[in-house]
Design a protein around this motif. Sequence first.
Motif, mmCIF file in Angstrom:
data_model
loop_
_atom_site.group_PDB
_atom_site.id
_atom_site.type_symbol
_atom_site.label_atom_id
_atom_site.label_comp_id
_atom_site.label_asym_id
_atom_site.label_seq_id
_atom_site.Cartn_x
_atom_site.Cartn_y
_atom_site.Cartn_z
ATOM 1 N N ASP A 104 0.808 -1.218 0.000
ATOM 2 C CA ASP A 104 0.000 0.000 0.000
ATOM 3 C C ASP A 104 0.843 1.272 0.000
ATOM 4 O O ASP A 104 0.316 2.367 -0.154
ATOM 5 N N LEU A 105 2.164 1.139 0.144
ATOM 6 C CA LEU A 105 3.060 2.290 0.199
ATOM 7 C C LEU A 105 3.525 2.680 -1.199
ATOM 8 O O LEU A 105 3.512 1.857 -2.109
ATOM 9 N N PRO A 106 3.971 3.933 -1.368
ATOM 10 C CA PRO A 106 4.603 4.297 -2.637
ATOM 11 C C PRO A 106 5.830 3.410 -2.886
ATOM 12 O O PRO A 106 6.450 2.898 -1.948
ATOM 13 N N ASP A 107 6.175 3.223 -4.159
ATOM 14 C CA ASP A 107 7.234 2.278 -4.532
ATOM 15 C C ASP A 107 8.560 2.555 -3.848
ATOM 16 O O ASP A 107 9.239 1.639 -3.383
ATOM 17 N N ASP A 108 8.966 3.830 -3.777
ATOM 18 C CA ASP A 108 10.262 4.150 -3.180
ATOM 19 C C ASP A 108 10.292 3.834 -1.689
ATOM 20 O O ASP A 108 11.286 3.324 -1.167
ATOM 21 N N ILE A 109 9.207 4.110 -0.996
ATOM 22 C CA ILE A 109 9.146 3.838 0.444
ATOM 23 C C ILE A 109 9.087 2.335 0.690
ATOM 24 O O ILE A 109 9.768 1.821 1.584
ATOM 25 N N ALA A 110 8.312 1.606 -0.121
ATOM 26 C CA ALA A 110 8.219 0.158 0.038
ATOM 27 C C ALA A 110 9.570 -0.508 -0.207
ATOM 28 O O ALA A 110 9.963 -1.427 0.519
ATOM 29 N N ARG A 111 10.314 -0.027 -1.198
ATOM 30 C CA ARG A 111 11.633 -0.589 -1.476
ATOM 31 C C ARG A 111 12.566 -0.378 -0.283
ATOM 32 O O ARG A 111 13.281 -1.294 0.136
ATOM 33 N N GLU A 112 12.533 0.826 0.297
ATOM 34 C CA GLU A 112 13.385 1.101 1.456
ATOM 35 C C GLU A 112 12.983 0.267 2.664
ATOM 36 O O GLU A 112 13.840 -0.167 3.430
ATOM 37 N N LYS A 113 11.702 0.030 2.858
ATOM 38 C CA LYS A 113 11.252 -0.807 3.976
ATOM 39 C C LYS A 113 11.762 -2.237 3.807
ATOM 40 O O LYS A 113 12.193 -2.873 4.769
ATOM 41 N N ARG A 114 11.719 -2.757 2.557
ATOM 42 C CA ARG A 114 12.233 -4.096 2.301
ATOM 43 C C ARG A 114 13.742 -4.166 2.569
ATOM 44 O O ARG A 114 14.236 -5.127 3.148
ATOM 45 N N GLU A 117 17.858 -8.225 9.443
ATOM 46 C CA GLU A 117 18.137 -9.652 9.565
ATOM 47 C C GLU A 117 19.623 -9.951 9.349
ATOM 48 O O GLU A 117 20.193 -10.808 10.004
ATOM 49 N N GLU A 118 20.254 -9.233 8.430
ATOM 50 C CA GLU A 118 21.660 -9.477 8.120
ATOM 51 C C GLU A 118 22.577 -9.117 9.280
ATOM 52 O O GLU A 118 23.543 -9.823 9.565
ATOM 53 N N TYR A 119 22.290 -8.007 9.973
ATOM 54 C CA TYR A 119 23.177 -7.540 11.032
ATOM 55 C C TYR A 119 22.705 -7.920 12.432
ATOM 56 O O TYR A 119 23.270 -7.450 13.405
ATOM 57 N N ARG A 120 21.713 -8.784 12.525
ATOM 58 C CA ARG A 120 21.251 -9.233 13.842
ATOM 59 C C ARG A 120 22.362 -10.057 14.503
ATOM 60 O O ARG A 120 22.945 -10.930 13.878
ATOM 61 N N ASN A 121 22.664 -9.745 15.737
ATOM 62 C CA ASN A 121 23.687 -10.432 16.535
ATOM 63 C C ASN A 121 25.094 -10.312 15.951
ATOM 64 O O ASN A 121 25.946 -11.135 16.249
ATOM 65 N N ALA A 122 25.352 -9.315 15.124
ATOM 66 C CA ALA A 122 26.688 -9.107 14.584
ATOM 67 C C ALA A 122 27.473 -8.178 15.508
ATOM 68 O O ALA A 122 26.886 -7.387 16.250
ATOM 69 N N ILE A 123 28.796 -8.262 15.434
ATOM 70 C CA ILE A 123 29.629 -7.357 16.208
ATOM 71 C C ILE A 123 29.466 -5.961 15.613
ATOM 72 O O ILE A 123 29.600 -5.778 14.404
ATOM 73 N N PHE A 124 29.169 -4.993 16.438
ATOM 74 C CA PHE A 124 28.885 -3.626 16.018
ATOM 75 C C PHE A 124 27.782 -3.596 14.964
ATOM 76 O O PHE A 124 27.832 -2.825 14.005
ATOM 77 N N GLY A 125 26.771 -4.440 15.148
ATOM 78 C CA GLY A 125 25.690 -4.556 14.175
ATOM 79 C C GLY A 125 24.910 -3.276 13.975
ATOM 80 O O GLY A 125 24.522 -2.943 12.860
ATOM 81 N N GLY A 126 24.687 -2.524 15.055
ATOM 82 C CA GLY A 126 23.929 -1.278 14.941
ATOM 83 C C GLY A 126 24.645 -0.244 14.093
ATOM 84 O O GLY A 126 24.028 0.428 13.262
#
Length: 143
Positions: A7-17, A24-33
């Motif tokens: 339901d979001l505009p294409d650019d916003i939906a792409r950024e949310k994805r 998910e990629e940086y979960r539990n990584a060292i200095f993940g944040g």
Amino acid sequence: MIDAHSDLPDDIAREKRVSRRLTEEYRNAIFGGIRKFRALRQQAPGIIAQFVLAVAFSVISVPLLFRNIQFGGVLKDLGYTVKMIAVVVACFWITGRLWRLIGLANRNRIRYVVTNMWSLALGGLLIASVVVKFLFPDFVATP
């Protein structure tokens, strides 16, 4: 599979994805944040811009709405805390709606500011100075 951001505009939906993938990629990584922030700044700057605008809106609105608080008693303090949390959640929700309404050209300008590190730093200082000036109008630096 149903897309949660259809339901979001294409650019916003792409950024949310992209944001979900990076989380998910940086979960539990060292200095993940820190690594996630850097990746978001490069790949999905609108997420950071929207968050910064929401935080600035919250920092301005909470002291403005709760100017004359008189704490006293556990229930009264808990009530004020719940109201403040509700105001912050409302600020984030309103900022999300405004982000969708400002138009693609304006969102792209704001994204450019976020991707350029120098303009991000200067923009942050500008927002911080406006917030301080708004919250503390009588504050004057003396030599």
